[in-house]
Structure formats: C-alpha cells, structure tokens
Scaffold this motif. Structure first.
Motif, PDB file in Angstrom:
ATOM      1  N   ASP A  29      21.686 -76.438 -83.295  1.00  0.00           N
ATOM      2  CA  ASP A  29      23.015 -76.726 -83.853  1.00  0.00           C
ATOM      3  C   ASP A  29      23.430 -78.186 -83.683  1.00  0.00           C
ATOM      4  O   ASP A  29      24.572 -78.549 -83.966  1.00  0.00           O
ATOM      5  N   LYS A  30      22.494 -78.999 -83.160  1.00  0.00           N
ATOM      6  CA  LYS A  30      22.728 -80.445 -82.993  1.00  0.00           C
ATOM      7  C   LYS A  30      23.932 -80.727 -82.093  1.00  0.00           C
ATOM      8  O   LYS A  30      24.734 -81.637 -82.356  1.00  0.00           O
ATOM      9  N   ARG A  31      24.066 -79.972 -81.024  1.00  0.00           N
ATOM     10  CA  ARG A  31      25.129 -80.197 -80.030  1.00  0.00           C
ATOM     11  C   ARG A  31      24.595 -81.199 -79.001  1.00  0.00           C
ATOM     12  O   ARG A  31      24.146 -80.839 -77.911  1.00  0.00           O
TER      13      ARG A  31
ATOM     14  N   SER B 119      29.040 -74.706 -78.352  1.00  0.00           N
ATOM     15  CA  SER B 119      29.990 -75.321 -79.278  1.00  0.00           C
ATOM     16  C   SER B 119      31.209 -75.877 -78.548  1.00  0.00           C
ATOM     17  O   SER B 119      32.053 -76.531 -79.156  1.00  0.00           O
TER      18      SER B 119
ATOM     19  N   GLN C 261      25.021 -69.925 -78.823  1.00  0.00           N
ATOM     20  CA  GLN C 261      25.586 -70.813 -79.846  1.00  0.00           C
ATOM     21  C   GLN C 261      27.084 -70.998 -79.659  1.00  0.00           C
ATOM     22  O   GLN C 261      27.615 -72.096 -79.852  1.00  0.00           O
TER      23      GLN C 261
END
Length: 545
Positions: A75-77, A48, A44
């Motif tokens: 996390d919609k990255r 980011s 994660q």
C-alpha cells in the motif's frame, strides 16, 4: 497525555486482535484465494494510521511484523515501512520471503516491478537504524543488535518498461552504494568524536570499553556500467570496515574497461557470488585472458555469462590459439559452473575445445549467433552436458541446412531433461520443423519454446501447436508472424531481417491468432500462452528452472 495513552491502548488492542487471528488458523485464512485473509485486512487497516502504529510498535508481537511489512509495502505506506525496518525484531529482513505469495496475501509482490519509494524507504530505515546505533556508541550506550542481514535479492528487473514508480537494478545498485558511502562517512565522524570524548583534559585516555559495534550485511544483485562505476567502487572499497556492507550474489557489468571490471571483481566477497554477467564489454580473447583468472576465487560461481564479448575463432593466429587454450583452461577451473552463455561469439568448430575439460556437466548453455558447425553439435550431443541440459539457446544459428540432422540428434539426447529451448531466427521452415517434431515431442518436461523469427506459415504453426499439445508442461511459446500474413511478398527463403522489417497485415494475423487461441481452448489448454510478444513475457531464468 490522555490522547497518547488512548492511542497506545487502541493499538495494543488491535495487535492482540491480530494475534488472535494468527492463532485462529483456518478461520483467519478462510477467504477465497483471490482475496486477502482477515489478518492481512487488519494489517492494511493498521498501517494506514502511521502515528498509531509508531506509538504501539513496542507492544506489537514480533510475529506480526512480516504481515505488517507486506501490507505497508503493497500500500506504499512508507512512513510505517521505515518504522518497521528501524525496529525489525529478527536477524534477517528478506524481500524474497516477505514479498512472496503467502497464506495471508496471494499477491506475489516479488514478481512485480519493485516500487521505488518503498525500496528507498527500506534502505533509509536500515541507514537510520545504523546511525542511531552509532549515536548510542558515541554516548557509550549499548544496543542489542537485531537486524543483521538485509536480503534484497530476487527483485524483478527485466530492463523493460521501467516506469517512474519502479526501481531498476541499476538504480538500486547506485542507491545502495551511496547509502554505504554515507554510513561510512557518518561512521568516520562518530569515531573521531568518540576518540575526542574518551580523552580527558589531563589524562591520555579514559579506560572505557567501547560498546559492541552494530553492522548490517546487504545481500544484493549489482548492475554497474561506466556511469555508476565510481560510486560502486567507492562503496566496495569501504566494505571491510563499514557498518553497512554489500555482499553481491549476481554481478552484472556492461560496457566497462577491462581494468575497471577486474577492480570490481577483486572487491567482491568471493563466497557470495553465484553469477557473473559481463556483456557488451568488447573483451575479446585477450581481455578474457586477463579477467578469467580473477574468477577462480569465486568458489560458488554457478553461472558465467559472456555474451557480446567479441570472440572470433574463425581465423586464429598462433598467439590467439594460445589464448583460446588458456580461456578453456580457466573455464575448467570453475568447479561449480552449471550455466554458460557465450552468445554472439564466433565459435565455429571449437566447442569441444572450450567445453571438453569442464569438471561437471552444464545445465544451461546459451550459444546464440555463434556460427556453429555440424561437428560442434555432434560433439555436444555426445558430451556429458547434454543429458543434464535444462536450458539450451541456439538462436541465430542456421539449423535449416547442415546443422539440421545434428540438432535433431542433440534434441533426442536432451529430451529427458530439457525445460527451455530457444531456436529463434534459425531459418526453420515448415519442412524443417516437421522433421524436428518427433524429437521435440519427446521433450516431455519442456516449459518454454522460442521459435520467433523463423519463416513458418500458418499451416506450420497450427501443426506445431497440434503436435505439441501433449507437452503438458509447455506454458509459453514465442512464435513468429506467419509468412502468409505479410502485406508484401517476401523474398524466398526470407532472412531474419526480412521477417523483422517486413510489414505484417494485422487483419490477417488477427484471424490466425484467434484460430490458434481457439485450438488451445478446444484442447483445454488455456493454461498455455502462445504469443509473438518477445518482451511481455519473461523467459525462464536458470535459477528458476
């Protein structure tokens, strides 16, 4: 330049740390199940920082791609997600494997409604990967094919509460179809440019062997209606020669003309289809007579759903009798068939004729609102299907009168295998349920019971809960609002319409609901869900039984 080198160096260090955690075994996953492993927490953090990940992709061990993918998806990255897809190092990218509960993250994203942006990004990543491969071919550069299969099957779609951030099966179908068309158009343009480039000004052609073509096969479930028919047809027509090809697993069509349905079925790869679901198409026996022969090519077809097909056998003419026989004959040709849904067809007295010639036993049979007669259930209880039935839906048939005893016998015969039983809106009152309970309690493997829409009292519901407490696998019961919780006096016996449209006294019902929950708590059965909500909880799908 220095900044770039530092970025790559930091990323490489993080990737090595990841590798250490992966090799650390229990240490990397020693956190409680409700939390993520240290590996996933690192993932994660890495996803980011898009620029850092992009610069380090060629150094990251391929074993880390799955955990990075799940972290980026969760996390919609989307920028990182697209880069991961474009450089995917394995032949297969499978949503079912990547988004399930795993040792690093106990969150099963596959059981949640898929995020629209993330799904679109994955598709865009594959399209970009193929377009880059096309450009390489244009310049006679070879590219080692990595990704070969994108498996998008298994994503959640119950057609309910589709918010703006989620993506329905219909939307996924349209998005994929448009992507296939776009790739085909780009492919056509590049082919023309390649052809021109290979021709010199004075010679007919330059003898240069073209690079090996790259292609991706998308395994997918498709949902089409009149609005999306055109774009899906165009995509499937180009399937054979396109670099992005659709391979359908489950095909669902609603409100389509017969000719359109047949046309799409003809374009589907026959080896991949396991389910065909045609509903609200007003086919009738004459329409089914046209469509069913086109299903014989689906040699792996396991599930056939034909609800709301406007079949009525109660007053058959001589010609229609022949159509019914032809329908049964075509069904018998489906050698792998295990699930059949003929819901909302009027099949009175014809069940033996329809099911008697099937080559193997069914495991799921849905006959909701089929106006069945006692001899239909009598046949079923003696047939080869009943001992293997895992799912049975008889909702909407009047089980309170002449069907009660045949149904009781059917339940006894299916008790060893039955996992899912729907008897909603069957006019069952307390006295009828009481006579069925001995047979019902023998269904030791039962996981789901639907009795919504039956005129049961609070006393009857409590008796049902108490008597079925010993069914240890029973996890979900959809029960009706008790008749004594309605604000006004109901006509007796009440119809399904009376129960659905009547006004419920919420205060009375809250007390009853609390009592039922307390009974579950006292019996240490808090794992079981008892609810009146038809939409909130998913019932068991045949393929998940």
């Amino acid at each position: 330049m220095l900044q770039c080198v530092l970025g790559v160096g930091i990323s490489l260090g993080v990737s090595l740390l990841f590798q250490w955690f992966c090799e650390a075994g229990p240490l990397a996953c020693c956190l409680p199940a409700a939390m993520h492993s240290l590996v996933f927490l690192c993932a994660q953090k890495v996803v980011s920082h898009h620029s850092t990940v992009r610069g380090a992709l060629e150094f990251i061990p391929k074993e880390l791609y799955p955990v990075l993918f799940k972290a980026a998806f969760m996390d919609k990255r989307t920028l990182v997600l697209q880069d991961l897809v474009q450089t995917w190092p394995f032949p297969v990218l499978s949503f079912q494997k990547l988004l399930r509960k795993c040792q690093h993250c106990d969150r099963a994203l596959l059981q949640e409604k898929p995020n629209k942006l993330c799904v679109q990004t994955v598709i865009l990543g594959v399209v970009t990967y193929l377009n880059e491969a096309l450009e390489d071919r244009l310049h006679s550069q070879s590219r080692r094919q990595r990704l070969q299969v994108l498996d998008m099957t298994g994503l959640q779609d119950d057609g309910i509460d589709q918010g703006p951030e989620s993506m329905s099966l219909w939307s996924r179908t349209v998005t994929l179809a448009k992507a296939c068309i776009d790739v085909s158009k780009h492919q056509s343009k590049c082919t023309k440019r390649t052809s021109k480039r290979r021709k010199g000004p004075y010679s007919s052609a330059v003898a240069l062997p073209p690079p090996q073509p790259v292609s991706v096969e998308v395994h997918v479930d498709l949902f089409v209606n009149s609005t999306s028919y055109g774009v899906l047809k165009d995509a499937l027509q180009n399937n054979a020669n396109s670099m992005l090809r659709l391979k359908c697993r489950d095909f669902r069509a609603e409100e389509l003309p017969i000719a359109s349905t047949v046309g799409l079925l003809e374009f589907l790869d026959p080896t991949g289809v396991r389910q065909v679901d045609l509903r609200f198409n007003n086919l009738g026996l004459s329409g089914l007579r046209v469509i069913l022969p086109h299903m014989a090519k689906f040699t792996n077809l396991v599930s056939l759903k034909l609800p709301y097909s406007n079949i009525d056998v109660r007053r058959l003419s001589a010609g229609m009798e022949g159509s019914l026989h032809y329908f049964a004959t075509q069904l018998s040709r489906l050698s792998c068939l295990k699930e059949l849904n003929l819901g909302s067809s009027r099949l009175s007295g014809k069940l033996r004729q329809l099911l008697g010639d099937l080559q193997g036993p069914l495991e799921s049979l849905e006959l909701a609102f089929c106006y069945l007669l006692p001899n239909d259930l009598a046949y079923l209880s003696q047939s080869l299907h009943t001992p293997t039935l895992k799912k049975l839906d008889l909702s909407g048939n009047n089980l309170s009168d002449s069907l009660l005893q045949p149904f009781q016998h059917l339940l006894e015969e299916a008790s060893s295998s039955l996992l899912h039983l729907d008897i909603m809106e069957c006019r069952l009152m307390d006295i009828h349920l009481e006579s069925l309970l001995p047979a019902l309690c023998r269904c030791s493997q039962l996981r789901y019971l639907g009795v919504f829409g039956n005129p049961l009292s609070t006393r009857g519901l409590k008796n049902l809960l108490q008597r079925t407490m010993g069914l240890l696998y029973l996890q979900l019961v959809i029960y009706p609002y008790p008749v004594d919780c309605y604000s006004e006096n109901l006509p007796w016996p009440p119809t399904s319409s009376n129960l659905l449209n009547g006004s419920v006294d919420e205060e009375k019902f809250s007390r009853v609901s609390a009592e039922l929950q307390q009974m579950l708590l006292t019996a240490s059965r808090t794992d079981a869900v008892w609810t009146t909500n038809l939409c909130r909880h998913n019932t068991l799908d045949y393929f998940n039984l």
